[in-house]
Write a protein that holds these residues in place. Structure first.
Motif, PDB file in Angstrom:
ATOM      1  N   VAL A 112       0.847  -1.200   0.000  1.00 51.92           N
ATOM      2  CA  VAL A 112       0.000   0.000   0.000  1.00 51.92           C
ATOM      3  C   VAL A 112       0.878   1.243   0.000  1.00 51.92           C
ATOM      4  O   VAL A 112       2.038   1.204   0.416  1.00 51.92           O
ATOM      5  N   LYS A 113       0.285   2.343  -0.464  1.00 53.42           N
ATOM      6  CA  LYS A 113       0.944   3.651  -0.428  1.00 53.42           C
ATOM      7  C   LYS A 113       0.000   4.609   0.294  1.00 53.42           C
ATOM      8  O   LYS A 113      -1.197   4.341   0.434  1.00 53.42           O
ATOM      9  N   GLU A 114       0.540   5.735   0.742  1.00 52.21           N
ATOM     10  CA  GLU A 114      -0.315   6.743   1.372  1.00 52.21           C
ATOM     11  C   GLU A 114      -1.348   7.190   0.349  1.00 52.21           C
ATOM     12  O   GLU A 114      -1.026   7.414  -0.820  1.00 52.21           O
ATOM     13  N   GLY A 115      -2.600   7.274   0.786  1.00 55.96           N
ATOM     14  CA  GLY A 115      -3.695   7.668  -0.091  1.00 55.96           C
ATOM     15  C   GLY A 115      -4.461   6.483  -0.659  1.00 55.96           C
ATOM     16  O   GLY A 115      -5.553   6.659  -1.201  1.00 55.96           O
ATOM     17  N   ASP A 116      -3.926   5.264  -0.554  1.00 56.25           N
ATOM     18  CA  ASP A 116      -4.615   4.075  -1.059  1.00 56.25           C
ATOM     19  C   ASP A 116      -5.813   3.736  -0.186  1.00 56.25           C
ATOM     20  O   ASP A 116      -5.790   3.928   1.025  1.00 56.25           O
ATOM     21  N   ARG A 117      -6.850   3.215  -0.824  1.00 55.79           N
ATOM     22  CA  ARG A 117      -8.009   2.697  -0.096  1.00 55.79           C
ATOM     23  C   ARG A 117      -7.741   1.230   0.213  1.00 55.79           C
ATOM     24  O   ARG A 117      -7.297   0.485  -0.656  1.00 55.79           O
ATOM     25  N   VAL A 118      -8.000   0.815   1.463  1.00 53.62           N
ATOM     26  CA  VAL A 118      -7.784  -0.569   1.874  1.00 53.62           C
ATOM     27  C   VAL A 118      -9.063  -1.135   2.478  1.00 53.62           C
ATOM     28  O   VAL A 118      -9.900  -0.393   2.975  1.00 53.62           O
ATOM     29  N   GLU A 119      -9.176  -2.436   2.419  1.00 49.94           N
ATOM     30  CA  GLU A 119     -10.303  -3.147   3.011  1.00 49.94           C
ATOM     31  C   GLU A 119      -9.834  -3.877   4.267  1.00 49.94           C
ATOM     32  O   GLU A 119      -8.659  -4.225   4.388  1.00 49.94           O
ATOM     33  N   LYS A 120     -10.747  -4.119   5.176  1.00 46.30           N
ATOM     34  CA  LYS A 120     -10.429  -4.871   6.390  1.00 46.30           C
ATOM     35  C   LYS A 120      -9.888  -6.239   5.963  1.00 46.30           C
ATOM     36  O   LYS A 120     -10.467  -6.906   5.109  1.00 46.30           O
ATOM     37  N   GLY A 121      -8.746  -6.639   6.548  1.00 41.58           N
ATOM     38  CA  GLY A 121      -8.126  -7.917   6.221  1.00 41.58           C
ATOM     39  C   GLY A 121      -7.116  -7.855   5.092  1.00 41.58           C
ATOM     40  O   GLY A 121      -6.419  -8.827   4.825  1.00 41.58           O
ATOM     41  N   GLN A 122      -6.999  -6.699   4.423  1.00 39.06           N
ATOM     42  CA  GLN A 122      -6.028  -6.540   3.337  1.00 39.06           C
ATOM     43  C   GLN A 122      -4.617  -6.448   3.921  1.00 39.06           C
ATOM     44  O   GLN A 122      -4.398  -5.797   4.933  1.00 39.06           O
ATOM     45  N   VAL A 123      -3.641  -7.093   3.276  1.00 40.93           N
ATOM     46  CA  VAL A 123      -2.257  -7.068   3.737  1.00 40.93           C
ATOM     47  C   VAL A 123      -1.681  -5.665   3.519  1.00 40.93           C
ATOM     48  O   VAL A 123      -1.787  -5.097   2.428  1.00 40.93           O
ATOM     49  N   GLU A 146      -2.257  -7.327   8.511  1.00 42.28           N
ATOM     50  CA  GLU A 146      -3.478  -6.961   7.796  1.00 42.28           C
ATOM     51  C   GLU A 146      -4.148  -5.750   8.425  1.00 42.28           C
ATOM     52  O   GLU A 146      -3.999  -5.489   9.616  1.00 42.28           O
ATOM     53  N   SER A 147      -4.926  -5.048   7.608  1.00 40.11           N
ATOM     54  CA  SER A 147      -5.676  -3.891   8.083  1.00 40.11           C
ATOM     55  C   SER A 147      -6.799  -4.344   9.001  1.00 40.11           C
ATOM     56  O   SER A 147      -7.471  -5.336   8.730  1.00 40.11           O
ATOM     57  N   GLU A 148      -6.996  -3.586  10.063  1.00 39.54           N
ATOM     58  CA  GLU A 148      -8.065  -3.895  11.015  1.00 39.54           C
ATOM     59  C   GLU A 148      -9.366  -3.203  10.629  1.00 39.54           C
ATOM     60  O   GLU A 148     -10.419  -3.498  11.186  1.00 39.54           O
ATOM     61  N   VAL A 149      -9.272  -2.247   9.689  1.00 41.57           N
ATOM     62  CA  VAL A 149     -10.445  -1.479   9.271  1.00 41.57           C
ATOM     63  C   VAL A 149     -10.386  -1.221   7.770  1.00 41.57           C
ATOM     64  O   VAL A 149      -9.326  -1.284   7.158  1.00 41.57           O
TER      65      VAL A 149
END
Length: 163
Positions: A108-119, A133-136
């Motif tokens: 990921v980079k700053e500004g990217d949208r992530v989903e819960k559970g995404q590495v 992984e992302s918690e949110v």
């Protein structure tokens, strides 16, 4: 333990940035700390055997590792830096990597949208690669650690603004 085995252990400590190692066998306990301090403690046994004698390695063979850099306490993010953001913290001690391989793009980079559970990153600990992984679900607002830096347990790694 032979002097050759001890030399290999010391080289591995320096190469991997390990600051302390304790090795116990039925015959002895060896504790090595960065900076060259070596302790050998004999453990009583039922059958007496001589404890190994470990001589310091000559300076030409194993130069003393540089003193560890002072570790600053992780600073809590300023409230106005990312109001309402969720901190993703290191669940283990290890080395932080933004990508799965040196030549691969970052997860990921700053500004990217992530989903819960995404590495989000990898933390290497004892030659094991642990995916964090992302918690949110949200937007990555800030990456707080540089690629290849050591991280401590509980150290903030990312600020993610939930959406």
């Amino acid at each position: 333990m032979t002097p050759k085995e001890l030399k290999q252990i010391l080289q591995a400590l320096v190469e991997h940035g390990v600051s302390e190692l304790t090795l116990e066998t039925p015959d002895y306990k060896l504790t090595v700390r960065r900076g060259g301090e070596v302790q050998v403690v004999a453990v009583p046994q039922t059958v007496p055997t001589p404890a190994p004698v470990l001589a310091p390695l000559p300076q030409a063979e194993a130069p003393a590792p540089p003193p560890p850099a002072p570790v600053e306490a992780p600073k809590p993010p300023a409230q106005d830096e990312c109001a309402g953001c969720v901190e993703i913290r290191a669940p283990i001690v290890g080395t932080f990597y933004r990508a799965p391989a040196p030549d691969a793009p970052p997860y990921v980079k700053e500004g990217d949208r992530v989903e819960k559970g995404q590495v989000l990153c990898i933390i290497e600990a004892m030659k094991l690669m642990n995916e964090i992984e992302s918690e949110v679900s949200g937007i990555v607002r800030k990456i707080l650690v540089q690629n290849g830096e050591p991280v401590e347990y509980g150290q903030p790694l990312f600020l993610i603004q939930p959406v």
